[in-house]
Design a protein around this motif. Structure first.
Motif, mmCIF file in Angstrom:
data_model
loop_
_atom_site.group_PDB
_atom_site.id
_atom_site.type_symbol
_atom_site.label_atom_id
_atom_site.label_comp_id
_atom_site.label_asym_id
_atom_site.label_seq_id
_atom_site.Cartn_x
_atom_site.Cartn_y
_atom_site.Cartn_z
ATOM 1 N N THR A 46 38.638 50.250 37.665
ATOM 2 C CA THR A 46 39.211 51.265 38.551
ATOM 3 C C THR A 46 38.513 52.601 38.321
ATOM 4 N N THR A 47 38.736 53.531 39.223
ATOM 5 C CA THR A 47 38.173 54.866 39.071
ATOM 6 C C THR A 47 38.813 55.622 37.920
ATOM 7 N N ALA A 48 39.911 55.101 37.380
ATOM 8 C CA ALA A 48 40.585 55.727 36.240
ATOM 9 C C ALA A 48 40.235 55.054 34.925
ATOM 10 N N GLY A 49 39.497 53.942 34.978
ATOM 11 C CA GLY A 49 39.147 53.220 33.767
ATOM 12 C C GLY A 49 39.370 51.727 33.922
ATOM 13 N N ASN A 50 38.970 50.977 32.906
ATOM 14 C CA ASN A 50 39.083 49.523 32.952
ATOM 15 C C ASN A 50 40.491 49.069 32.560
ATOM 16 N N ILE A 51 40.943 47.990 33.211
ATOM 17 C CA ILE A 51 42.229 47.376 32.877
ATOM 18 C C ILE A 51 41.971 45.878 32.690
ATOM 19 N N GLY A 52 42.048 45.419 31.452
ATOM 20 C CA GLY A 52 41.823 44.005 31.165
ATOM 21 C C GLY A 52 43.075 43.185 31.394
ATOM 22 N N LEU A 53 42.934 42.050 32.059
ATOM 23 C CA LEU A 53 44.058 41.192 32.412
ATOM 24 C C LEU A 53 43.865 39.785 31.858
ATOM 25 N N THR A 54 44.919 39.209 31.324
ATOM 26 C CA THR A 54 44.938 37.791 30.972
ATOM 27 C C THR A 54 45.968 37.123 31.854
ATOM 28 N N LEU A 55 45.531 36.173 32.671
ATOM 29 C CA LEU A 55 46.401 35.519 33.639
ATOM 30 C C LEU A 55 47.104 34.334 33.001
ATOM 31 N N ASN A 56 48.385 34.173 33.322
ATOM 32 C CA ASN A 56 49.231 33.189 32.654
ATOM 33 C C ASN A 56 49.433 31.959 33.526
ATOM 34 N N ASN A 57 48.500 31.036 33.420
ATOM 35 C CA ASN A 57 48.521 29.822 34.228
ATOM 36 C C ASN A 57 49.721 28.922 33.961
ATOM 37 N N PRO A 58 50.121 28.685 32.704
ATOM 38 C CA PRO A 58 51.223 27.754 32.455
ATOM 39 C C PRO A 58 52.546 28.203 33.051
ATOM 40 N N GLU A 59 52.746 29.507 33.204
ATOM 41 C CA GLU A 59 54.017 30.000 33.708
ATOM 42 C C GLU A 59 54.045 30.079 35.232
ATOM 43 N N SER A 60 52.951 30.554 35.831
ATOM 44 C CA SER A 60 52.931 30.829 37.272
ATOM 45 C C SER A 60 51.602 30.395 37.891
ATOM 46 N N PRO A 61 51.334 29.089 37.918
ATOM 47 C CA PRO A 61 50.010 28.611 38.355
ATOM 48 C C PRO A 61 49.669 28.913 39.803
ATOM 49 N N CYS A 62 50.638 28.850 40.707
ATOM 50 C CA CYS A 62 50.337 29.099 42.121
ATOM 51 C C CYS A 62 50.033 30.579 42.362
ATOM 52 N N THR A 63 50.701 31.446 41.609
ATOM 53 C CA THR A 63 50.421 32.875 41.699
ATOM 54 C C THR A 63 49.037 33.183 41.160
ATOM 55 N N VAL A 64 48.726 32.640 39.994
ATOM 56 C CA VAL A 64 47.393 32.834 39.405
ATOM 57 C C VAL A 64 46.324 32.278 40.335
ATOM 58 N N ASN A 65 46.583 31.117 40.930
ATOM 59 C CA ASN A 65 45.637 30.493 41.848
ATOM 60 C C ASN A 65 45.316 31.423 43.015
ATOM 61 N N SER A 66 46.330 32.071 43.562
ATOM 62 C CA SER A 66 46.137 33.001 44.675
ATOM 63 C C SER A 66 45.385 34.249 44.219
ATOM 64 N N PHE A 67 45.806 34.825 43.090
ATOM 65 C CA PHE A 67 45.189 36.052 42.590
ATOM 66 C C PHE A 67 43.701 35.834 42.319
ATOM 67 N N VAL A 68 43.383 34.731 41.649
ATOM 68 C CA VAL A 68 41.982 34.421 41.336
ATOM 69 C C VAL A 68 41.172 34.228 42.614
ATOM 70 N N SER A 69 41.750 33.510 43.578
ATOM 71 C CA SER A 69 41.062 33.287 44.844
ATOM 72 C C SER A 69 40.740 34.606 45.537
ATOM 73 N N LEU A 70 41.716 35.492 45.610
ATOM 74 C CA LEU A 70 41.494 36.781 46.268
ATOM 75 C C LEU A 70 40.491 37.632 45.493
ATOM 76 N N ALA A 71 40.620 37.663 44.165
ATOM 77 C CA ALA A 71 39.698 38.450 43.343
ATOM 78 C C ALA A 71 38.273 37.955 43.513
ATOM 79 N N ASN A 72 38.092 36.637 43.492
ATOM 80 C CA ASN A 72 36.750 36.073 43.596
ATOM 81 C C ASN A 72 36.133 36.301 44.975
ATOM 82 N N GLN A 73 36.969 36.522 45.987
ATOM 83 C CA GLN A 73 36.465 36.812 47.337
ATOM 84 C C GLN A 73 36.222 38.305 47.556
ATOM 85 N N GLY A 74 36.524 39.123 46.537
ATOM 86 C CA GLY A 74 36.342 40.562 46.679
ATOM 87 C C GLY A 74 37.425 41.239 47.489
#
Length: 287
Positions: free
Chosen positions: A125-153
């Motif tokens: 971000t313009t304010a600095g880096n924010i590191g994220l660890t995505l929690n697949n075992p708890e919310s796989p469909c949410t992570v699946n969507s987030f990763v898909s959108l992130a990878n598409q820019g």
């Protein structure tokens, strides 16, 4: 192309998150073992709390004061599911009421893995880096969507449109390409952890719990309306368990969020656009 130094830093961040994740899994196993051996009544403490609703499609935070029983973070968000999901799940991403705010392809729906291998992403971000660890075992469909959108820019060049600094809600909300709080990817999906751990009609589903500092969660406009907007918790926040938690924020990211929060909200209030605009440059995998 990233430099060698950037690659080394990314590898270092990934290793640190993996170690934290492994320690967390060990702690959870210990908690579950202890919980399974105890026969007794768990005492809960009644508290008066102020509840703020984190919404998608409405930047007005609705508030309600109530005498409630607040579950501790350790008993729910931080400790995770007591019953693990299957190795793979099927997800559904039906069309939302509104069109996509930015062109994208919906994520895959079949055989989405629930592996506990950490997925590490850097949110620049313009304010600095924010590191994220995505929690697949708890919310796989949410992570699946987030990763898909992130990878598409999808998140690239977007603005974090909302900052809250009140005593009961301390979050930065991002993920809307329109920057208005109204935009989404053109599809929606069901709530996951912790929402789906409650039976339908369970009164506890309306009882505020603690979303701890460092939680990454989805904003929504009601049950089953998750899209692309998410919020980053920089201070323990009291909310009903109606918001899917799908990851954690590293210490560097929390320092970035603290700096953003310290500058306050436009107009001097406690809820609105950050006083200093925060733009997401990209969200990329650390792999």
């Amino acid at each position: 192309m990233p430099s060698n130094e950037q690659r080394r830093e990314a590898a270092k961040r990934k290793l640190e998150r993996q170690l934290v994740r492994r320690a967390e899994r060990a702690r959870r196993r210990k908690q579950l073992t202890i919980a399974g051996s105890i026969l007794g009544v768990v005492a809960v403490v009644a508290v008066v709390s102020v509840v703020y609703v984190v919404t998608r499609g409405d930047d007005d935070a609705s508030t309600a004061s109530a005498s409630t029983t607040s579950a501790s973070a350790d008993s729910l968000i931080a400790s995770g599911r007591t019953e693990p999901l299957p190795e793979t799940v099927n997800c559904s991403y039906p069309a939302a009421a509104g069109p996509a705010a930015k062109e994208n392809t919906p994520p895959r729906t079949d055989n989405v893995p629930t592996s506990d291998e950490p997925l590490s992403y850097s949110m620049e971000t313009t304010a600095g880096n924010i590191g994220l660890t995505l929690n697949n075992p708890e919310s796989p469909c949410t992570v699946n969507s987030f990763v898909s959108l992130a990878n598409q820019g999808y998140f690239d060049g977007t603005t974090c449109h909302r900052l809250t600094t009140g005593p009961g809600l301390k979050v930065l909300q991002c993920g809307d390409p329109t920057g208005t709080g109204q935009g989404g990817p053109g599809y929606q999906f069901a709530d996951e952890f912790p929402t789906d751990t409650f039976a339908e009609g369970d009164p506890a589903a309306q009882t505020p719990i603690t979303y701890p500092r460092g939680t990454l969660a989805m904003a929504n406009a009601g049950p089953g309306t998750n899209g692309s907007q998410f919020f980053l918790v920089y201070g323990d926040s009291e909310l009903p368990p109606a918001y899917t938690a799908f990851g954690t924020i590293d210490e560097t990211g929390l320092a970035t969020l603290d700096a953003i929060a310290a500058k306050g909200v436009q107009g001097g209030g406690s809820d609105g656009p950050p006083a200093e605009p925060v733009d997401v440059t990209n969200i990329v995998s650390d792999l």
